[in-house]
Scaffold this active site. Structure first.
Site, PDB file in Angstrom:
ATOM      1  N   LYS A  50     -10.145  -6.659  -7.062  1.00 49.54           N
ATOM      2  CA  LYS A  50     -10.905  -5.474  -7.420  1.00 49.54           C
ATOM      3  C   LYS A  50      -9.981  -4.280  -7.652  1.00 49.54           C
ATOM      4  CE  LYS A  50     -14.435  -2.444  -6.996  1.00 49.54           C
ATOM      5  NZ  LYS A  50     -15.657  -2.374  -7.718  1.00 49.54           N
ATOM      6  N   LYS A  69       0.836  -1.205   0.000  1.00 47.79           N
ATOM      7  CA  LYS A  69       0.000   0.000   0.000  1.00 47.79           C
ATOM      8  C   LYS A  69       0.872   1.256   0.000  1.00 47.79           C
ATOM      9  CE  LYS A  69      -4.378  -1.238  -0.055  1.00 47.79           C
ATOM     10  NZ  LYS A  69      -4.506  -2.625   0.088  1.00 47.79           N
ATOM     11  N   LYS A  99      -3.240 -12.539  -9.166  1.00 48.69           N
ATOM     12  CA  LYS A  99      -4.370 -12.485  -8.242  1.00 48.69           C
ATOM     13  C   LYS A  99      -5.556 -11.705  -8.812  1.00 48.69           C
ATOM     14  CE  LYS A  99      -5.662 -10.599  -3.856  1.00 48.69           C
ATOM     15  NZ  LYS A  99      -5.254  -9.658  -2.830  1.00 48.69           N
TER      16      LYS A  99
HETATM   17  P1  TYM Z   1     -10.755  -8.990   0.993  1.00 52.58           P
HETATM   18  O1  TYM Z   1     -12.008  -8.203   1.149  1.00 52.58           O
HETATM   19  O2  TYM Z   1      -9.659  -8.428   0.154  1.00 52.58           O
HETATM   20  O3  TYM Z   1     -11.086 -10.424   0.440  1.00 52.58           O
HETATM   21  C1  TYM Z   1     -12.081 -11.216   1.038  1.00 52.58           C
HETATM   22  C2  TYM Z   1     -11.718 -12.684   0.993  1.00 52.58           C
HETATM   23  O4  TYM Z   1     -11.538 -13.101  -0.358  1.00 52.58           O
HETATM   24  C3  TYM Z   1     -10.250 -13.703  -0.512  1.00 52.58           C
HETATM   25  N1  TYM Z   1      -9.717 -13.379  -1.849  1.00 52.58           N
HETATM   26  C4  TYM Z   1      -9.188 -14.290  -2.664  1.00 52.58           C
HETATM   27  N2  TYM Z   1      -9.018 -15.612  -2.537  1.00 52.58           N
HETATM   28  C5  TYM Z   1      -8.475 -16.277  -3.575  1.00 52.58           C
HETATM   29  N3  TYM Z   1      -8.100 -15.673  -4.738  1.00 52.58           N
HETATM   30  C6  TYM Z   1      -8.242 -14.342  -4.909  1.00 52.58           C
HETATM   31  N4  TYM Z   1      -7.876 -13.774  -6.058  1.00 52.58           N
HETATM   32  C7  TYM Z   1      -8.808 -13.584  -3.843  1.00 52.58           C
HETATM   33  N5  TYM Z   1      -9.115 -12.280  -3.678  1.00 52.58           N
HETATM   34  C8  TYM Z   1      -9.670 -12.172  -2.449  1.00 52.58           C
HETATM   35  C9  TYM Z   1      -9.388 -13.105   0.591  1.00 52.58           C
HETATM   36  O5  TYM Z   1      -8.303 -13.934   0.906  1.00 52.58           O
HETATM   37  C10 TYM Z   1     -10.385 -12.985   1.722  1.00 52.58           C
HETATM   38  O6  TYM Z   1     -10.517 -14.210   2.403  1.00 52.58           O
HETATM   39  N6  TYM Z   1      -8.627  -8.035   5.377  1.00 52.58           N
HETATM   40  C11 TYM Z   1      -9.597  -8.864   4.707  1.00 52.58           C
HETATM   41  C12 TYM Z   1     -11.005  -8.757   5.284  1.00 52.58           C
HETATM   42  C13 TYM Z   1     -11.033  -8.996   6.753  1.00 52.58           C
HETATM   43  C14 TYM Z   1     -10.925 -10.265   7.418  1.00 52.58           C
HETATM   44  C15 TYM Z   1     -10.998  -9.966   8.799  1.00 52.58           C
HETATM   45  C16 TYM Z   1     -10.776 -11.574   6.972  1.00 52.58           C
HETATM   46  C17 TYM Z   1     -11.171  -8.059   7.709  1.00 52.58           C
HETATM   47  N7  TYM Z   1     -11.138  -8.627   8.934  1.00 52.58           N
HETATM   48  C18 TYM Z   1     -10.908 -10.989   9.733  1.00 52.58           C
HETATM   49  C19 TYM Z   1     -10.684 -12.582   7.920  1.00 52.58           C
HETATM   50  C20 TYM Z   1     -10.759 -12.281   9.288  1.00 52.58           C
HETATM   51  C21 TYM Z   1      -9.657  -8.432   3.255  1.00 52.58           C
HETATM   52  O7  TYM Z   1      -9.322  -7.322   2.929  1.00 52.58           O
HETATM   53  O8  TYM Z   1     -10.184  -9.356   2.431  1.00 52.58           O
END
Ligand code: TYM
Length: 331
Positions: free
Chosen positions: A197, A111, A194
């Site tokens: 979004k 970031k 990956k």
């Molecule tokens: P986020 O919102 O970026 O993504 C949500 C979930 O989707 C998974 N993910 C993927 N898995 C496989 N391939 C991909 N290309 C891919 N893109 C996204 C992410 O691994 C995630 O599981 N910080 C977290 C949200 C969060 C969270 C938490 C998760 C906040 N607090 C506590 C678990 C526990 C996030 O930004 O995920």
């Protein structure tokens, strides 16, 4: 029965990376465990969304969760900011989170590189907020994709540290969970490893995408000049297309195109056409349910209220105990 927690940032409808990396397992786990799934709207404030965008995106994720098959009667499905106890635990955990370790987190460093003009304190302490999300329900398992592995390590660090400081075996050490398998990473259409979004809309296929949109995105996906010798190693963009085909298409379609590739007879246009139709078929039921749910505000409201109630019951119990442990006692 384990306690399970996981969340998704509200950045729009879910894409196939979110689905295969996380939400597919949410749906499976809700039958076997005590599950808490939430929309991480506090987390999304690090990017400064407008109030209108924030609201619309929270609603989209709630709809996507339901369309994917999460049953709000079985799992606790809630919006993070409805649970102020999370913010309190975040504050408490921040007191024992150190600058050096926070600066070393890969997602933070990325970031800093990508948005040098918005390196805010929320970004730095993002893992402490995630720890609060998970520890507020004392969860043991966290179904996530591969990109969250390091964050889970930080959560364990904060959990162990709290236990050590207060000399108590209170918080568990939660693990990233995918039914004993490797964590998943779904690739993007732009040749990057990956689907995400933040890489732009053309890189991701959303559960809500119209068939025509999916066709266009896949037909424009990055490829290479094609193999020139048999069994040639695949370039990253081609590896990605095959990976997507493996998760979306029937096994014999995948095997057919692998054979064509290995014989140098593959036509990427043809392969993409198959992939697009399979992606459209795969997303169809989600798309249809999303359409139905969008028109049903009353139901969405009910789901959010029920989830907040159930999540607060669990969260307030933890906060009460944590306050006791720390030494906040009535005088
Ligand atoms: P986020 O919102 O970026 O993504 C949500 C979930 O989707 C998974 N993910 C993927 N898995 C496989 N391939 C991909 N290309 C891919 N893109 C996204 C992410 O691994 C995630 O599981 N910080 C977290 C949200 C969060 C969270 C938490 C998760 C906040 N607090 C506590 C678990 C526990 C996030 O930004 O995920």
């Amino acid at each position: 029965m384990d306690i399970v927690v996981s969340g998704i940032r509200p950045t729009g409808h879910l894409h196939l990376g979110n689905y295969f990396g996380a939400v597919k397992n949410f749906v499976k786990m809700q039958h076997e465990h005590d599950c808490f799934f939430f929309i991480a709207d506090y987390h999304s404030l690090t990017t400064h969304p407008t109030p209108a965008d924030l609201y619309a995106n929270v609603k989209r994720v709630l709809i996507s969760f339901l369309a994917a098959g999460i049953d709000p009667e079985k799992a606790t499905l809630y919006i993070q900011s409805d649970i102020p106890e999370v913010a309190e635990l975040y504050l408490l955990l921040n007191m024992n989170a150190y600058l050096g370790e926070l600066e070393r987190v890969a997602s933070f460093k990325e970031k800093v590189r990508l948005q040098p003009n918005n390196v805010n304190a929320g970004l730095l302490t993002y893992p402490a907020l995630m720890a609060a999300d998970v520890l507020i329900h004392k969860a043991a398992k966290v179904p996530v994709g591969k990109d969250q592995e390091q964050h889970l390590e930080m959560i364990r660090t904060f959990s162990n540290r709290f236990n050590r400081i207060y000399n108590i075996d209170y918080f568990p050490a939660p693990v990233a969970f995918n039914f004993g398998e490797e964590l998943i990473k779904i690739p993007g259409l732009d040749g990057s490893t990956k689907m995400s979004k933040s890489e732009g809309d053309a890189n991701a296929i959303y559960l809500s995408d119209a068939p025509e949109t999916i066709r266009k995105k896949i037909m424009r996906a990055v490829t290479d000049a094609g193999p020139t010798q048999s069994d040639q190693p695949k370039s990253q963009p081609i590896e990605n297309l095959f990976h997507l085909m493996k998760v979306l298409s029937p096994a014999d379609t995948y095997a057919h195109f692998i054979t064509l590739y290995n014989n140098c007879q593959v036509r990427y246009g043809d392969m993409k056409k198959h992939l697009a139709e399979d992606a459209i078929a795969f997303t169809r039921p989600f798309r249809e349910r999303i359409g139905e749910l969008e028109a049903n505000n009353n139901y969405l409201h009910k789901v959010a209220v029920l989830g907040a109630e159930k999540a607060r019951a669990s969260a307030s119990q933890t906060i009460k105990e944590v306050r006791e442990i720390i030494g906040f006692r009535h005088i």
